[in-house]
Design a protein around this motif. Structure first.
Motif, PDB file in Angstrom:
ATOM      1  N   ASP A  79       0.837  -1.208   0.000  1.00 23.36           N
ATOM      2  CA  ASP A  79       0.000   0.000   0.000  1.00 23.36           C
ATOM      3  C   ASP A  79       0.871   1.257   0.000  1.00 23.36           C
ATOM      4  O   ASP A  79       2.020   1.228   0.416  1.00 23.36           O
ATOM      5  CB  ASP A  79      -1.003  -0.003   1.172  1.00 23.36           C
ATOM      6  N   CYS A 104       2.640   5.123   8.951  1.00 25.10           N
ATOM      7  CA  CYS A 104       2.228   3.722   9.078  1.00 25.10           C
ATOM      8  C   CYS A 104       3.174   2.836   8.270  1.00 25.10           C
ATOM      9  O   CYS A 104       2.910   1.657   8.043  1.00 25.10           O
ATOM     10  CB  CYS A 104       0.780   3.536   8.632  1.00 25.10           C
ATOM     11  N   HIS A 106       3.873   2.805   5.081  1.00 21.02           N
ATOM     12  CA  HIS A 106       3.508   2.391   3.724  1.00 21.02           C
ATOM     13  C   HIS A 106       4.595   2.795   2.716  1.00 21.02           C
ATOM     14  O   HIS A 106       4.668   2.219   1.630  1.00 21.02           O
ATOM     15  CB  HIS A 106       2.137   2.952   3.333  1.00 21.02           C
ATOM     16  N   GLU A 139      -5.346   2.601   1.675  1.00 12.20           N
ATOM     17  CA  GLU A 139      -5.550   1.531   2.660  1.00 12.20           C
ATOM     18  C   GLU A 139      -6.092   2.102   3.951  1.00 12.20           C
ATOM     19  O   GLU A 139      -6.943   1.503   4.605  1.00 12.20           O
ATOM     20  CB  GLU A 139      -4.236   0.778   2.919  1.00 12.20           C
ATOM     21  N   GLU A 140      -5.599   3.299   4.316  1.00 13.67           N
ATOM     22  CA  GLU A 140      -5.985   3.884   5.612  1.00 13.67           C
ATOM     23  C   GLU A 140      -7.482   4.186   5.681  1.00 13.67           C
ATOM     24  O   GLU A 140      -8.056   4.204   6.752  1.00 13.67           O
ATOM     25  CB  GLU A 140      -5.190   5.177   5.876  1.00 13.67           C
ATOM     26  N   HIS A 164       3.309  -5.967   6.576  1.00 14.61           N
ATOM     27  CA  HIS A 164       3.138  -4.696   7.277  1.00 14.61           C
ATOM     28  C   HIS A 164       4.282  -4.526   8.263  1.00 14.61           C
ATOM     29  O   HIS A 164       4.668  -5.477   8.924  1.00 14.61           O
ATOM     30  CB  HIS A 164       1.798  -4.602   8.006  1.00 14.61           C
TER      31      HIS A 164
HETATM   32 NI    NI Z   1      -0.719   0.537   7.674  1.00 12.00          NI
END
Ligand code: NI
Length: 391
Positions: A79, A104, A106, A139-140, A164
């Motif tokens: 992502d 996050c 990504h 994705e978030e 992830h």
């Molecule tokens: Ni994430």
């Protein structure tokens, strides 16, 4: 082949760190990944990977063609979106956009996807089948996976892998999880309708605030008394609105919350279970109600054989002491689950924590930071898993 993949990854490492820093300093919000997508497409094309842009709105699909002796098609999903957070890391390559940050990881996922594509394109003549790279937007906000799937990226895919980052695992290690990895996350809205009246004369009114308080309390208590304690369920009311003035009894209250569950059976029964509790309490006091239960993303259920593939590949690459089999899932949500409605898949956790730091800030924190040595760990783990997929 493992040695060859590791050598390729080591050679690529400086370039991959450059790529990651570029993406990190130019973050884009969910659904607005225009520059990131163009950058990803550029890197893929430059490495001889067949690219399609504008898939799933701002997504990119790359395909590495193998020798075609096996019709199985492996997808690798990463992502690309960032979060509305003001970065506070003081890194030289910190976000150049006010209020937007790759908090996050990504940026790392995208880089690992690119690095894996670069390596697999160099060993394509040793791959019996094709590998499709899905660079997903949004994705978030939990909508990107469905955009990609609507654009038919899962057609012909037989298995899908993803990763992830995980700050509480040290860089150089990976976490493997069998079965449930994340929870189903659903939205809940409850509207309670009573009857307005004077605060001094409650018996002439139907107090929606008092009834709402009972609904909240009963829901929490009922989890402990009526739900199987071995099947996790979290219900959090995060928003409550109602009332007009201190001396007027409220005629309407709206509650909004999130419901997280791990077992599909628990989840199926939730709308009826919640409605029954709300209905019984409201009936007691003559209030009316409406329960709006909106299913969100399902939980990620890792396929056992694919988790095994990841574990074996990672253990061969890094040694078993750097591969953790995770005993617990997370109650977070991840829209990778939507791909799993089309093909079995598995997601692993890539350790990005600094070994020598007392505190590794969690995901979505303004000081979130990753040990970039993890990029090579991620690339080798994925590229070697992909190679072993057909063995
Ligand atoms: Ni994430």
């Amino acid at each position: 082949m493992l040695t060859r993949i590791k050598d390729l990854a080591t050679k690529l490492a400086p370039r991959l760190i450059e790529i990651r820093r570029h993406i990190h300093s130019h973050p884009e919000l969910s659904g607005e990944e225009y520059q990131t997508a163009a950058f990803v497409a550029g890197v893929l094309s430059a490495n001889g990977v067949h690219v399609q842009e504008g898939i799933g709105k701002t997504g990119v699909v790359g395909e590495v063609q193998g020798t075609n002796s096996d019709s199985r098609l492996l997808a690798i999903r990463t992502d690309m979106d960032a979060l509305p957070i003001q970065e506070r890391t003081n890194l030289e390559y910190a976000s150049r956009k006010a209020g937007i940050m790759h908090a996050c990881g990504h940026d790392v996922h995208t880089t690992v996807g690119l690095g894996t594509a670069m390596i697999l394109s160099q060993i394509a003549d040793e791959l019996p089948g094709n590998v499709r790279f899905l660079f997903q937007p949004a994705e978030e906000t939990a909508v990107g996976a469905s955009w990609m799937i609507q654009d038919r990226v899962m057609e012909e895919v037989t298995s899908v892998l993803s990763l992830h980052v995980f700050p509480s695992i040290e860089a150089g290690s990976v976490g493997i999880r069998y079965g449930a990895l994340t929870a189903a996350a659903d939205d809940l809205e409850i509207i309670i309708v009573g009857e307005s009246g004077h605060g001094a004369r409650p018996h002439e009114a139907i107090d929606a605030i008092w009834i709402a308080a009972q609904v909240i309390t009963t829901l929490q208590q009922a989890i402990s008394r009526t739900q199987n304690p071995l099947r996790p369920l979290v219900l959090s009311i995060g928003q409550i609105n109602g009332g007009r003035a201190p001396n007027i009894i409220a005629d309407q209250v709206k509650l909004r919350g999130t419901v997280r569950s791990l077992h599909p059976e628990t989840r199926t029964n939730l709308p009826a279970w919640i409605t029954q509790i709300v209905s019984n309490i409201c009936d007691c006091y003559g209030a009316r109600y409406q329960v709006n239960y909106r299913p969100g993303t399902p939980g990620v259920q890792n396929d056992l054989a694919l988790s095994q593939l990841l574990q074996t590949a990672a253990e061969e690459a890094w040694g078993s002491d750097r591969v953790l089999v995770l005993p617990e899932p997370s109650l977070g949500a991840e829209d990778f689950s939507l791909y799993l409605e089309h093909a079995p898949g598995a997601m692993f956790r890539l350790g990005v924590g600094y070994k020598d730091r007392a505190v590794n800030h969690p995901l979505h924190h303004p000081q979130f930071d990753v040990d970039e040595s993890a990029i090579v760990t991620g690339v080798v783990t994925l590229a070697y898993s992909a190679y072993k997929y057909w063995q």
